[in-house]
Scaffold this motif. Structure first.
Motif, short mmCIF file in Angstrom:
data_model
loop_
_atom_site.label_atom_id
_atom_site.label_comp_id
_atom_site.label_asym_id
_atom_site.label_seq_id
_atom_site.Cartn_x
_atom_site.Cartn_y
_atom_site.Cartn_z
N UNK A 118 0.88 -1.17 0.00
CA UNK A 118 0.00 0.00 0.00
C UNK A 118 0.91 1.22 0.00
N UNK A 119 0.90 1.98 -1.09
CA UNK A 119 1.76 3.15 -1.24
C UNK A 119 0.89 4.41 -1.20
N UNK A 120 1.16 5.26 -0.22
CA UNK A 120 0.37 6.48 -0.03
C UNK A 120 1.21 7.70 -0.42
N UNK A 121 0.79 8.38 -1.47
CA UNK A 121 1.44 9.61 -1.93
C UNK A 121 2.95 9.47 -2.14
N UNK A 122 3.39 8.42 -2.84
CA UNK A 122 4.83 8.27 -3.10
C UNK A 122 5.28 9.11 -4.30
N UNK A 123 6.52 9.52 -4.28
CA UNK A 123 7.10 10.22 -5.42
C UNK A 123 7.91 9.23 -6.26
N UNK A 124 8.32 9.67 -7.43
CA UNK A 124 9.13 8.83 -8.32
C UNK A 124 10.60 9.26 -8.29
N UNK A 125 10.84 10.54 -8.48
CA UNK A 125 12.21 11.05 -8.59
C UNK A 125 12.42 12.17 -7.57
N UNK A 126 13.50 12.09 -6.80
CA UNK A 126 13.75 13.04 -5.70
C UNK A 126 13.82 14.49 -6.20
N UNK A 127 14.63 14.74 -7.23
CA UNK A 127 14.81 16.10 -7.70
C UNK A 127 13.55 16.65 -8.36
N UNK A 128 12.86 15.83 -9.14
CA UNK A 128 11.63 16.31 -9.77
C UNK A 128 10.56 16.58 -8.70
N UNK A 129 10.53 15.73 -7.69
CA UNK A 129 9.57 15.94 -6.61
C UNK A 129 9.85 17.25 -5.88
N UNK A 130 11.14 17.52 -5.64
CA UNK A 130 11.50 18.76 -4.96
C UNK A 130 11.12 19.99 -5.75
N UNK A 131 11.33 19.95 -7.07
CA UNK A 131 10.99 21.10 -7.90
C UNK A 131 9.46 21.27 -7.98
N UNK A 132 8.75 20.16 -8.10
CA UNK A 132 7.28 20.24 -8.12
C UNK A 132 6.77 20.88 -6.83
N UNK A 157 22.42 14.88 0.56
CA UNK A 157 23.53 14.53 -0.33
C UNK A 157 23.56 13.03 -0.63
N UNK A 158 23.18 12.22 0.35
CA UNK A 158 23.16 10.78 0.15
C UNK A 158 21.98 10.32 -0.69
N UNK A 159 20.91 11.11 -0.74
CA UNK A 159 19.66 10.60 -1.30
C UNK A 159 19.08 11.37 -2.48
N UNK A 160 19.69 12.48 -2.87
CA UNK A 160 19.05 13.33 -3.88
C UNK A 160 18.94 12.67 -5.24
N UNK A 208 -5.76 14.64 -4.61
CA UNK A 208 -5.68 15.54 -5.76
C UNK A 208 -5.23 16.95 -5.40
N UNK A 209 -5.04 17.24 -4.09
CA UNK A 209 -4.54 18.55 -3.68
C UNK A 209 -3.16 18.43 -3.03
N UNK A 210 -2.43 17.41 -3.43
CA UNK A 210 -1.08 17.17 -2.93
C UNK A 210 -0.12 18.20 -3.54
N UNK A 211 0.52 19.01 -2.69
CA UNK A 211 1.49 19.99 -3.18
C UNK A 211 2.92 19.50 -3.04
N UNK A 225 3.88 16.09 -3.97
CA UNK A 225 4.16 15.07 -4.98
C UNK A 225 3.29 15.31 -6.21
N UNK A 226 3.89 15.17 -7.37
CA UNK A 226 3.15 15.26 -8.63
C UNK A 226 2.38 13.95 -8.80
N UNK A 227 1.12 13.94 -8.37
CA UNK A 227 0.36 12.69 -8.37
C UNK A 227 0.08 12.20 -9.79
N UNK A 228 0.04 13.11 -10.77
CA UNK A 228 -0.17 12.67 -12.15
C UNK A 228 1.02 11.84 -12.63
#
Length: 356
Positions: free
Chosen positions: A183-197, A255-258, A282-285, A287-290
């Protein structure tokens, strides 16, 4: 001889002073009744149909202080949901945030296992020293411990994780055949893209001006450049132009995880025939849920079930809980189960109940 009393010395039964005293007593009684009602509401709201046991789990970096939450009256082995935290110094209950989930899972016949992160509470170590792979090894140690418990059915063990756990769950589930569901709740895919989003979403939410937006993006770009260059914390501080800078420990953690990206592990997980429930708001700021939904569907196919809730924030709480601090606190204190968006607990309970 009968003593006489001067009528001038006798106070009328309904003197202003007595009426005021009665009004005060009445007000105090009303306040007392309200406080008693609030106290009862709080006690009832925070009473869960669970059998919680404190446990000690041998972890890779020391002992982990945990909680095993069982369905009440458990007399035979039950299934187990192993919790994987998001970011931050999270304790075993996530400040009580997990208990409504544990209760829902217990009603589906599953126990829940969670522990305080290293360095939190009585757990050894320091979570800021971990990589995502280290976190995966920690989850593996917890799985090994759980399989040895007489009260746990080793054939019905799965993972639950939120947010940052999105980089941990796929690795563990792809490499261990004793994980039977995720069960994955609001997971991101990529650390840097998630940070920018997250940065851009928060700027939009705050109504930032064009200049404010440009400065924030420039500061973020500087941080990314320093991370890629392997900069020290001192070099980062010298170049930092944004708000409060990261501490040395946090800089080391980032630095270890980016470079974390869940794609390869999701590809490996797709080879395994286990069900995955993806829960999004749908109002997650954060993680890019799409992006997350599209990636999970592309790599896991019909193994993934997606539940996206309207009006839900990153934590799957109702969005106003995160945006209105006072209202959120009052709700959390008086009716903690109502913090979550309607249906969040039900969809997970139903997912577990439908498993073989």
């Amino acid at each position: 001889m009968i003593e006489t009393i001067d009528s001038d010395t006798v106070k009328p039964a309904h003197s202003p002073r007595r009426r005021a005293a009665r009004r005060v007593l009445t007000a105090l009684a009303v306040v007392g009744a309200l406080l008693a009602a609030v106290a009862v509401t709080v006690v009832v709201g925070h009473t869960y149909d669970l059998d919680e046991r404190r446990v000690a789990i041998p972890g890779p970096a020391g002992e982990l202080d945990g909680v095993l939450a069982l369905p009440p009256g458990t007399t035979r082995p039950v299934g187990l949901v192993v919790f994987v935290h998001g970011d931050g110094p999270v304790d075993a209950t996530s400040d009580g945030f997990y208990r409504p989930l544990w209760e829902a899972f217990a009603r589906a016949g599953y126990a829940s296992l969670s522990w305080s992160k290293p360095g939190v509470g009585a757990s050894d170590g320091n979570w800021l020293d971990q990589s995502m792979h280290d976190r995966a090894l920690e989850v593996g140690a917890a799985l090994d411990w759980a399989r040895r418990q007489d009260v746990i059915d080793p054939e019905r063990i799965g993972l639950w994780g939120a947010s940052q756990a999105g980089w941990v769950l796929p690795e563990v589930a792809a490499t261990r055949d004793d994980v039977r569901f995720v069960i994955a709740v609001a997971p991101a895919i990529n650390w840097l893209r998630q940070g920018r989003f997250n940065l851009l979403a928060e700027l939009d939410h705050d109504g930032a001006s064009t200049d404010e937006r440009a400065r924030a993006v420039a500061a973020s770009d500087t941080t990314r450049r320093l991370l890629r260059a392997g900069a020290t914390h001192a070099e980062y501080l010298a170049a930092h132009r944004g708000p409060e800078p990261m501490s040395a420990a946090r800089w080391g953690f980032v630095s270890r995880n980016y470079t974390a990206d869940a794609t390869a592990d999701l590809v490996a997980l797709g080879v395994r025939d286990i069900p995955v429930l993806l829960v999004l708001g749908d109002e997650d700021r954060h993680v890019d849920v799409d992006e997350t939904e599209a990636t999970y569907r592309a790599l896991l196919g019909d193994r993934v079930t997606v539940a996206c809730f309207a009006g839900a924030a990153h934590s799957l709480a109702r969005s106003w809980v995160e945006d209105d601090a006072l209202r959120g606190i009052v709700t959390a204190v008086l009716a903690p189960r109502q913090v979550f968006v309607p249906g969040f607990l039900d969809v997970q309970r139903a997912f577990l109940a439908a498993l073989p």
